[in-house]
Design a protein around this motif. Structure first.
Motif, mmCIF file in Angstrom:
data_model
loop_
_atom_site.group_PDB
_atom_site.id
_atom_site.type_symbol
_atom_site.label_atom_id
_atom_site.label_comp_id
_atom_site.label_asym_id
_atom_site.label_seq_id
_atom_site.Cartn_x
_atom_site.Cartn_y
_atom_site.Cartn_z
ATOM 1 N N UNK A 140 -4.221 -0.825 -0.341
ATOM 2 C CA UNK A 140 -3.999 -0.297 -1.692
ATOM 3 C C UNK A 140 -4.743 -1.109 -2.745
ATOM 4 N N UNK A 178 -4.713 -3.058 -6.231
ATOM 5 C CA UNK A 178 -3.822 -3.767 -7.151
ATOM 6 C C UNK A 178 -4.641 -4.097 -8.398
ATOM 7 N N UNK A 230 -5.571 -2.947 -16.425
ATOM 8 C CA UNK A 230 -6.165 -1.792 -15.748
ATOM 9 C C UNK A 230 -5.100 -0.938 -15.076
ATOM 10 N N UNK A 277 -13.288 5.223 -3.914
ATOM 11 C CA UNK A 277 -12.702 6.028 -2.848
ATOM 12 C C UNK A 277 -12.063 5.087 -1.850
ATOM 13 N N UNK A 306 -15.201 -0.022 7.584
ATOM 14 C CA UNK A 306 -13.995 -0.480 8.284
ATOM 15 C C UNK A 306 -12.802 -0.559 7.337
ATOM 16 N N UNK A 307 -13.041 -1.027 6.114
ATOM 17 C CA UNK A 307 -11.926 -1.209 5.179
ATOM 18 C C UNK A 307 -11.495 0.093 4.545
ATOM 19 N N UNK A 308 -12.238 1.151 4.821
ATOM 20 C CA UNK A 308 -11.794 2.448 4.315
ATOM 21 C C UNK A 308 -12.317 2.784 2.941
ATOM 22 N N UNK A 309 -13.083 1.887 2.358
ATOM 23 C CA UNK A 309 -13.638 2.149 1.034
ATOM 24 C C UNK A 309 -14.986 2.839 1.198
ATOM 25 N N UNK A 310 -15.122 3.997 0.622
ATOM 26 C CA UNK A 310 -16.422 4.654 0.625
ATOM 27 C C UNK A 310 -16.853 4.813 -0.822
ATOM 28 N N UNK A 334 -6.975 -15.298 -12.402
ATOM 29 C CA UNK A 334 -5.926 -14.600 -11.647
ATOM 30 C C UNK A 334 -6.405 -14.159 -10.267
ATOM 31 N N UNK A 335 -7.556 -14.631 -9.856
ATOM 32 C CA UNK A 335 -8.064 -14.241 -8.542
ATOM 33 C C UNK A 335 -8.283 -15.485 -7.696
ATOM 34 N N UNK A 353 -12.593 -4.916 -5.966
ATOM 35 C CA UNK A 353 -13.490 -3.882 -6.459
ATOM 36 C C UNK A 353 -13.982 -4.375 -7.812
ATOM 37 N N UNK A 381 -13.889 -7.727 -12.625
ATOM 38 C CA UNK A 381 -13.160 -7.361 -11.396
ATOM 39 C C UNK A 381 -12.064 -6.378 -11.782
ATOM 40 N N UNK A 382 -12.103 -5.196 -11.173
ATOM 41 C CA UNK A 382 -11.197 -4.115 -11.566
ATOM 42 C C UNK A 382 -9.859 -4.187 -10.843
ATOM 43 N N UNK A 383 -9.918 -4.473 -9.549
ATOM 44 C CA UNK A 383 -8.685 -4.447 -8.759
ATOM 45 C C UNK A 383 -8.894 -5.230 -7.475
ATOM 46 N N UNK A 384 -7.787 -5.721 -6.956
ATOM 47 C CA UNK A 384 -7.792 -6.393 -5.664
ATOM 48 C C UNK A 384 -7.441 -5.339 -4.611
ATOM 49 N N UNK A 385 -8.127 -5.387 -3.465
ATOM 50 C CA UNK A 385 -7.835 -4.449 -2.378
ATOM 51 C C UNK A 385 -6.932 -5.166 -1.376
ATOM 52 N N UNK A 386 -5.699 -4.699 -1.264
ATOM 53 C CA UNK A 386 -4.763 -5.324 -0.317
ATOM 54 C C UNK A 386 -4.571 -4.438 0.901
ATOM 55 N N UNK A 387 -4.378 -5.090 2.051
ATOM 56 C CA UNK A 387 -4.168 -4.305 3.295
ATOM 57 C C UNK A 387 -2.722 -3.804 3.359
#
Lengths: 95, 95, 95, 95, 95, 95, 95
Positions: C2, C4, C9, C75, D22-26, D57-58, D65, D89-95
Motif C-alpha cells: 500500500x 503511505x 499528501x 499504478x 515484482x513490487x506490483x508498481x507499473x 520523516x524517511x 514513490x 517524495x510522495x509516498x512510502x510503498x509498504x508491503x
C-alpha cells in the motif's frame, strides 16, 4: 443595485474622454496597461488579507490614477466599472 | 448530493443569461477571464490556510462578481458549479 | 502492498466512468486540468510543511472533487492512484 | 565511496524494471515527470532550511514513490542515484 | 590572488575529467543542468541572508556534487572556478 | 557629481579589459549574464529592505566578481557605472 | 492639479535631453528598461505595505536614477510624470 467590494478591493468608474480632457490628464493610448484616471465609487473594508493587515487609504469620490493591469471590468445598470485592489491605485489626483 | 467546499473555497452557481440581464449586469464576452456574476451556494469553513488564518466574509445566497481565472467547473446532478477561493470573489452585488 | 502518503499528501482512487454517472457528477472532458471525482484511500499525517503547521481535514472513504493539475499518477497492483496535496482537493461530495 | 546528502536531500536508487514489476508498481512511461519507485540509500540531516525547521520523516531502506521533476541524477561506482528533496517524495510503498 | 565568497556562497573547482573517472563518478553529458563533481576551495561566512540565518555546513577540501543550474563561472590565474550558493550543493562525496 | 546608492545597492566601476588581464581574471565572453570583475565606488546604507534588515558587507575600493544579470548601467561624467544589489556580488577578489 | 502618490510610490519628472546632457549623465538608448535620470516631484507616505513597514528615504527635489521597468507614465497639465515605487529608485545623483 450596487457593487460592494470585498477585502482591499476598490470599485472605480472610469472618467469619460471628455472629463479626462477637462481634468488635464492626457493618457498615451499606445499601451493597454498604461495607468488611467478614474473616480472611486466604492471601497472595500480592508482587514486581514493573505495574512497581512491592510488599511484602506482611499475614499469614495476621489479621482485616482490606477494601473489597469490587474483590474476586472464589470457592467452594472449600463455603467462600466473597474474593480482593482487598493495597491493598483498609484496616486490621487487633487485639484 | 451536495458539494462541501474545503478551506477558503466557495461553490458558485452561475446566473443564467436571462437572470444576468434581469439583474442589469452585462458582461463583455470578448475575454475568457472576465469577472462573472454568480450566486453562492456553499461556503468553506476558512481556518488556517497556507499558515495564515482566513475568515470567510461571504454567505450562501449572495450574488457576487468573481474572477473566473482560478475557478474550477463541476457538474453535479445536471447543475454546473464553479469552485473558487474566497479571494477570487471581487464584490457582492446588492439590490 | 500500500501507499503511505507523506506530509499533506492524499492518495485518491479515481471513480470509474460508470460510478461517476451513478453519482450524478458529469465532468466536461475538454480540458486536462478540470476537477475530477475520486475516493480517498489514504491520508498523510500533515504536520509542519514548508514551515507551516498543516492539519488534515479529509478522511479515507470520502468522495472528493480535486484539481488534477498537481496530481501524480501511480499504478499499484493493477489499480491506478492519484497522489495530490490536501490543498488540491476542492470539495467533498456528500450524499 | 558514498554520497552524504546535505540539508533535506535524500539519495535514491531507482528500482530496476524487473524489481518494479515484482513490487506490483507499473508506471506509465508517457510523461517525463511521472513519479517513480525507488529505494532510499541516504537521508540528509534536515535542520533549518530557507529559514524553516525541516525534520526528516524517511529512512534508509524504504521504498518510495517520488516526483522525478526536481531530482538530479548522479552515477557513482557504476550505480545511478537520484538526489531529491524530501518534499519530492510522495509516498512510502509498504508491503 | 583569491576569491573570498560573500554570504552563503561557495567557490568550487571542478574536478578534471580524469579525476572524475578516478573517483568513480560518471556524469551523463546530455543535459546542461546535470549535477557535477567539484572540490570546495572557499566557503562564505553565512549569516543573515534574505532575512534568514544561514549556517554553513560545508568545508574547504570536500568533494561535492552540485547542481550547475545557478552557478557562475570565473577564471582566476588560469584556473576556472564555479561560485554557487551552499543550497546548490546536493551531497558530499566521501571515500 | 556622484551617485549615492539607496538601500542595499552598490555602485560598481567595471575594470577595463587591460586591468582585467593584469589581475589574472579572464572572463568567458560567450554569455551576457556571466559574472564580471569590478571595483566598488559607492555602497548604499542597507537598512530594512522588503521588511528584512540588510547589513552591508562590502566596502568602497574592493574588487568584486558580480553577476551582471540584475545590474543597471549608468554613465556619469563620461564614466560607466553598474548599480547592483549587494546580493548580486558573488565574491571579493583579494590579492 | 497635482498627483498625490499612495504608499511607497514616488512621482518623477524625467529630465529633458538637454538637462540630461548638462548634468553629465549620458544614458545608452539601446534598451527600454535602462535606468533614467529624473527629478522627484512627490513622495508617498510609506507605511505598512504588503505587511511590511516601509520608510521613505527620498525627498522632493532630488535627482535620481531609476529603473524604468515598473514605472507608469502619466501626463498631467501637459507635463509627463513617471510613478515608481521607492524601490525602483537606484541612486540619488548629487552635485
Amino acid at each position: 443595485m450596487k457593487l460592494v467590494p470585498l477585502a482591499d478591493r476598490v470599485v472605480l468608474k472610469q472618467l469619460e474622454a471628455e472629463e479626462t480632457t477637462k481634468s488635464g490628464i492626457i493618457l498615451t493610448s499606445s499601451a493597454q496597461e498604461k495607468p488611467q484616471e478614474a473616480e472611486i465609487v466604492a471601497v472595500g473594508p480592508g482587514g486581514v488579507i493573505d495574512g497581512k493587515e491592510v488599511k484602506m487609504h482611499v475614499e469614495v469620490g476621489q479621482k485616482v490614477i490606477y494601473s489597469r493591469y490587474a483590474g476586472s471590468e464589470v457592467k452594472l445598470d449600463g455603467q462600466e466599472y473597474i474593480v482593482v485592489r487598493q495597491n493598483d491605485i498609484l496616486a490621487i489626483v487633487e485639484d
